[in-house]
Design a protein around this motif. Structure first.
Motif, PDB file in Angstrom:
ATOM      1  N   GLU A  41       0.827  -1.199   0.000  1.00 57.36           N
ATOM      2  CA  GLU A  41       0.000   0.000   0.000  1.00 57.36           C
ATOM      3  C   GLU A  41       0.863   1.252   0.000  1.00 57.36           C
ATOM      4  OE1 GLU A  41       0.393  -2.149   2.240  1.00 57.36           O
ATOM      5  OE2 GLU A  41       0.745  -1.236   4.197  1.00 57.36           O
ATOM      6  N   ARG A  42       2.168   1.085   0.198  1.00 57.67           N
ATOM      7  CA  ARG A  42       3.082   2.217   0.105  1.00 57.67           C
ATOM      8  C   ARG A  42       3.705   2.205  -1.288  1.00 57.67           C
ATOM      9  NH1 ARG A  42       4.585  -0.648   4.681  1.00 57.67           N
ATOM     10  NH2 ARG A  42       4.222   0.331   6.710  1.00 57.67           N
ATOM     11  N   GLU A  60      10.323   5.431   4.075  1.00 58.69           N
ATOM     12  CA  GLU A  60      11.448   5.439   5.002  1.00 58.69           C
ATOM     13  C   GLU A  60      11.923   4.035   5.353  1.00 58.69           C
ATOM     14  OE1 GLU A  60      11.247   8.976   7.741  1.00 58.69           O
ATOM     15  OE2 GLU A  60      10.976   7.337   9.169  1.00 58.69           O
ATOM     16  N   LEU A  61      10.978   3.127   5.562  1.00 55.01           N
ATOM     17  CA  LEU A  61      11.384   1.808   6.057  1.00 55.01           C
ATOM     18  C   LEU A  61      12.087   0.971   4.998  1.00 55.01           C
ATOM     19  CD1 LEU A  61       8.485  -0.739   6.561  1.00 55.01           C
ATOM     20  CD2 LEU A  61       8.444   1.126   4.929  1.00 55.01           C
ATOM     21  N   GLU A  62      12.142   1.451   3.758  1.00 53.14           N
ATOM     22  CA  GLU A  62      12.856   0.723   2.705  1.00 53.14           C
ATOM     23  C   GLU A  62      14.232   1.341   2.422  1.00 53.14           C
ATOM     24  OE1 GLU A  62      11.767  -2.048   1.775  1.00 53.14           O
ATOM     25  OE2 GLU A  62       9.673  -2.054   1.104  1.00 53.14           O
ATOM     26  N   GLU A  80       5.542   7.850   7.106  1.00 53.95           N
ATOM     27  CA  GLU A  80       4.369   6.980   7.134  1.00 53.95           C
ATOM     28  C   GLU A  80       3.062   7.674   6.774  1.00 53.95           C
ATOM     29  OE1 GLU A  80       4.984   3.984   6.744  1.00 53.95           O
ATOM     30  OE2 GLU A  80       4.742   2.886   8.625  1.00 53.95           O
ATOM     31  N   ASN A  81       2.964   8.968   7.017  1.00 47.91           N
ATOM     32  CA  ASN A  81       1.690   9.661   6.810  1.00 47.91           C
ATOM     33  C   ASN A  81       1.417   9.955   5.329  1.00 47.91           C
ATOM     34  OD1 ASN A  81      -0.475  11.382   6.707  1.00 47.91           O
ATOM     35  ND2 ASN A  81       0.111  12.495   8.567  1.00 47.91           N
TER      36      ASN A  81
ATOM     37  N   PRO B 208      13.527  -3.776   7.872  1.00 46.00           N
ATOM     38  CA  PRO B 208      12.260  -4.446   8.195  1.00 46.00           C
ATOM     39  C   PRO B 208      11.724  -5.336   7.076  1.00 46.00           C
ATOM     40  CG  PRO B 208      12.143  -2.099   8.736  1.00 46.00           C
ATOM     41  CD  PRO B 208      13.455  -2.324   8.035  1.00 46.00           C
ATOM     42  N   THR B 296      10.841   2.755  12.840  1.00 50.94           N
ATOM     43  CA  THR B 296      10.656   3.541  11.615  1.00 50.94           C
ATOM     44  C   THR B 296       9.357   3.251  10.869  1.00 50.94           C
ATOM     45  OG1 THR B 296      12.018   1.856  10.572  1.00 50.94           O
ATOM     46  CG2 THR B 296      13.099   3.933  11.120  1.00 50.94           C
ATOM     47  N   HIS B 297       8.482   2.440  11.432  1.00 52.37           N
ATOM     48  CA  HIS B 297       7.225   2.180  10.728  1.00 52.37           C
ATOM     49  C   HIS B 297       6.057   2.261  11.700  1.00 52.37           C
ATOM     50  CE1 HIS B 297       7.216  -1.904  12.413  1.00 52.37           C
ATOM     51  NE2 HIS B 297       8.465  -2.050  12.003  1.00 52.37           N
ATOM     52  N   ARG B 298       4.848   2.266  11.132  1.00 47.31           N
ATOM     53  CA  ARG B 298       3.637   2.273  11.959  1.00 47.31           C
ATOM     54  C   ARG B 298       3.560   0.970  12.778  1.00 47.31           C
ATOM     55  NH1 ARG B 298       0.934   0.912   6.287  1.00 47.31           N
ATOM     56  NH2 ARG B 298       1.762  -1.187   6.401  1.00 47.31           N
ATOM     57  N   HIS B 301      -1.101  -3.119  10.774  1.00 46.54           N
ATOM     58  CA  HIS B 301      -1.963  -2.998   9.597  1.00 46.54           C
ATOM     59  C   HIS B 301      -3.059  -4.037   9.707  1.00 46.54           C
ATOM     60  CE1 HIS B 301       0.041  -6.640   8.139  1.00 46.54           C
ATOM     61  NE2 HIS B 301       1.176  -6.080   8.495  1.00 46.54           N
ATOM     62  N   HIS B 308      -1.970  -7.052   4.055  1.00 50.10           N
ATOM     63  CA  HIS B 308      -2.016  -5.629   4.415  1.00 50.10           C
ATOM     64  C   HIS B 308      -3.351  -5.090   3.932  1.00 50.10           C
ATOM     65  CE1 HIS B 308       2.544  -4.487   4.801  1.00 50.10           C
ATOM     66  NE2 HIS B 308       2.224  -5.526   5.538  1.00 50.10           N
ATOM     67  N   TYR B 312      -5.290   0.692   9.471  1.00 47.90           N
ATOM     68  CA  TYR B 312      -3.863   0.869   9.727  1.00 47.90           C
ATOM     69  C   TYR B 312      -3.621   1.515  11.090  1.00 47.90           C
ATOM     70  CZ  TYR B 312      -3.283  -0.590   4.968  1.00 47.90           C
ATOM     71  OH  TYR B 312      -3.299  -1.339   3.826  1.00 47.90           O
ATOM     72  N   ARG B 314      -1.736   3.721  12.688  1.00 45.92           N
ATOM     73  CA  ARG B 314      -0.807   4.818  12.439  1.00 45.92           C
ATOM     74  C   ARG B 314      -1.165   5.964  13.366  1.00 45.92           C
ATOM     75  NH1 ARG B 314      -2.078   5.157   6.925  1.00 45.92           N
ATOM     76  NH2 ARG B 314      -3.265   6.930   7.681  1.00 45.92           N
ATOM     77  N   ASP B 316      -1.591   8.967  12.953  1.00 47.28           N
ATOM     78  CA  ASP B 316      -2.505  10.003  12.448  1.00 47.28           C
ATOM     79  C   ASP B 316      -3.861   9.412  12.035  1.00 47.28           C
ATOM     80  OD1 ASP B 316      -1.445   8.534  10.353  1.00 47.28           O
ATOM     81  OD2 ASP B 316      -1.703  10.163   8.926  1.00 47.28           O
TER      82      ASP B 316
END
Lengths: 368, 368
Positions: A41-42, A60-62, A80-81, B208, B296-298, B301, B308, B312, B314, B316
């Motif tokens: 989904e990213r 970021e996580l990649e 993430e947002n 990750p 570094t991640h939410r 999910h 996924h 989520y 997260r 926000d």
């Protein structure tokens, strides 16, 4: 290696009417960059503009994946947002000056997700189909690629041979499929198989793309097994059809016809002839035997990093076969609600003819 | 069952500003129709217009799949030659009167391939993002769905327990991943796993989403295993982190912090609170311990038919948790180029709190 692949794409772009291409996770991106991402989904997008340092937009996580690359890349990272993603995509597109340009896409691979983010960064660009240009990068396999495919065929064949003695009347398709996957892994396939094996008995075999279900093998069934392995990132894709105990005469007959069609298709595979010839050679055998309307698909498809890629062995495809092209030859006869037969081999075009990578017996063997 | 799912979608469409949705092969199409198709170079599209009999466009060779459906469908079949496809898509869109309408799409699922064919049949339509409307169909799992997920968790846990004694120093990540896949299948997972297991040792664990590679396990490594099973079409998605022999003190410490963060995330999961609370609860533990920048991640999910999906977890995301929502809680700490820790569980919201489907020990166990 990867630099030379950038060079090759630059040369292809110069020879085309395209200014750039955008790629999402998939075989073309992996072939080009050596990096693997899952489709999530990213959105992850590589933006490759002619004769520029390519840009990649990723979460970021990649970030670790771009940490030690042997070539230059402009990296655009988003948090993430999702509300912040569009802005990052815009910056990447601006860095390459993409707006207003002709940006090639792969419609079979690119999702609206990545497309819409990329487009937000270059709203006035055109996005023509660049499938042919991009497929061209992977169309002629080099020696290393062919050896990987040969490895994938060997693993697949050894796995099925190990499984054949375990096939018993009363076993469910699902069970057989799980057993086959285990054998594939045990024989050295990478865990990411090219596709989930198809194991279809009796009437399910009349559906070329059936998913293995709860139906149990019965005496008198034909059993279609369509399976493959992955080795060094390359795949195999084979099919054999078995007799579960004794099967009626017509099934023996259609198996023999398909076997002849498969041989005719392989024999037609050589450099300089159109893909259509492979299809026609196989189809003619089945048509002449009176089963033409039961062969409902083309004779084959390209293979490599993907289980389905260019070139396609279709009656209307006048593309000429060239050394290094790799594909399946897989004629079939499907008698609705009764049974199906398919026999599939993997072939690579050579300078003088074709190298058939698969050599498992094609005659109808009895199981159960 | 499938009729009631059509009814539910019709109700959702009536409550939305959408006239229709188009779907390509994927979980939403399968949930709605009970049919499974692979994503291939041949486009398959379901066109669902409010209060009409839905239409499906598909290749001839998939015709068997629509032969015995327990509901009405308008079937549009195309032959192998792509030059004829657009016309068939146009006829399907016309049959539903789609042009000029508001047709919802799933950008994460729909490829340009299907989108462009569908659009050729309804060029003046709008194609807004209908992800939320469509995710809503699958957002609250019913009892059958939860039991399938519970089955998928049980299989995954039993598979990993069977594998733990086999983990030895010197084994490659790739080998361990293959062994784990075999155990998953042996313990009853469907062959189509939710994702290829992640097995990352030492510095690879700091990424990750690493793919299992040739690196061999070394004493002193942390070993992250992120894996899942499929059962009755539903998935599990778990992570545990192990110590390969004795590991340095900081690694023991971060493991303990992540374990506490995981517990805090699970404790925050209950009906009526925003998804953000689950993220915040887990993140606070890690931030308070001084490792915030390494998470570094939410925190999680949604899970169900997909590995996924909504909702989520997260910081926000103010969406409120409701009974039947199922998701992961998976905080982590990643020390770049050193080691990583992640602990992931599967949770379903109930009327009064949360049902944690996974119960494998979370403490750091020693392997090797």
């Amino acid at each position: 290696m990867t630099h030379s692949r950038f060079d090759k794409l630059n040369a292809s772009l110069r020879a085309s009417s395209l200014d750039a291409v955008i790629l999402n996770p998939g075989p073309t991106l992996t072939h080009l960059t050596g990096m693997r991402f899952h489709l999530m989904e990213r959105p992850v997008v590589l933006m490759f503009a002619k004769d520029q340092i390519p840009a990649i937009v990723l979460p970021e996580l990649e970030l670790q994946k771009v940490a030690a690359l042997p070539y230059k890349l402009q990296v655009f990272v988003y948090p993430e947002n999702p509300s912040e993603w569009e802005d990052i995509f815009r910056r990447a597109a601006q860095a390459l000056g993409l707006d207003g340009k002709r940006i090639g896409v792969e419609p079979r691979q690119l999702r609206l997700l990545e497309f819409r983010y990329a487009k937000a960064g270059a709203p006035e660009a055109d996005y023509p189909d660049a499938s042919d240009v991009l497929a061209g990068l992977r169309l002629r396999k080099d020696r290393t690629e062919v050896e990987a495919m040969r490895g994938a065929v060997k693993i697949a064949q050894a796995a099925l041979e190990a499984m054949i003695p375990l096939i018993k009347i009363g076993m469910a398709e699902r069970e057989l499929a799980a057993e086959l996957v285990m054998q594939l892994l045990r024989h050295g396939s990478e865990p990411e198989l090219p596709f989930a094996p198809i194991v279809s008995g009796g009437p399910n075999g009349a559906n070329p793309h059936a998913s293995p279900g709860d139906r149990k093998l019965q005496a008198g069934d034909l059993l279609v097994i369509d399976w493959g392995a992955t080795y060094d990132g390359y795949i195999s894709d084979l099919t054999r059809t078995f007799a579960v105990g004794n099967v009626e005469e017509e099934y023996q007959k259609i198996h023999k016809i398909v076997q002849e069609a498969n041989a005719a298709g392989r024999a037609a595979a050589k450099p300089g002839v159109p893909c259509a010839n492979v299809d026609k050679a196989a189809r003619e055998v089945i048509e002449n035997a009176g089963y033409g309307i039961y062969f409902t698909h083309r004779t084959g498809h390209g293979i490599g990093m993907e289980a389905h890629e260019d070139p396609y062995m279709r009656g209307d495809n006048m593309q000429l076969l060239e050394p290094g092209m790799a594909f399946t030859v897989e004629p079939g006869i499907y008698l609705p609600e009764r049974n199906g037969v398919r026999i599939e081999d993997n072939v690579v075009i050579t300078e003088t003819g074709a190298d058939v990578l698969s050599d498992m017996p094609r005659e109808m063997r009895m199981v159960g």
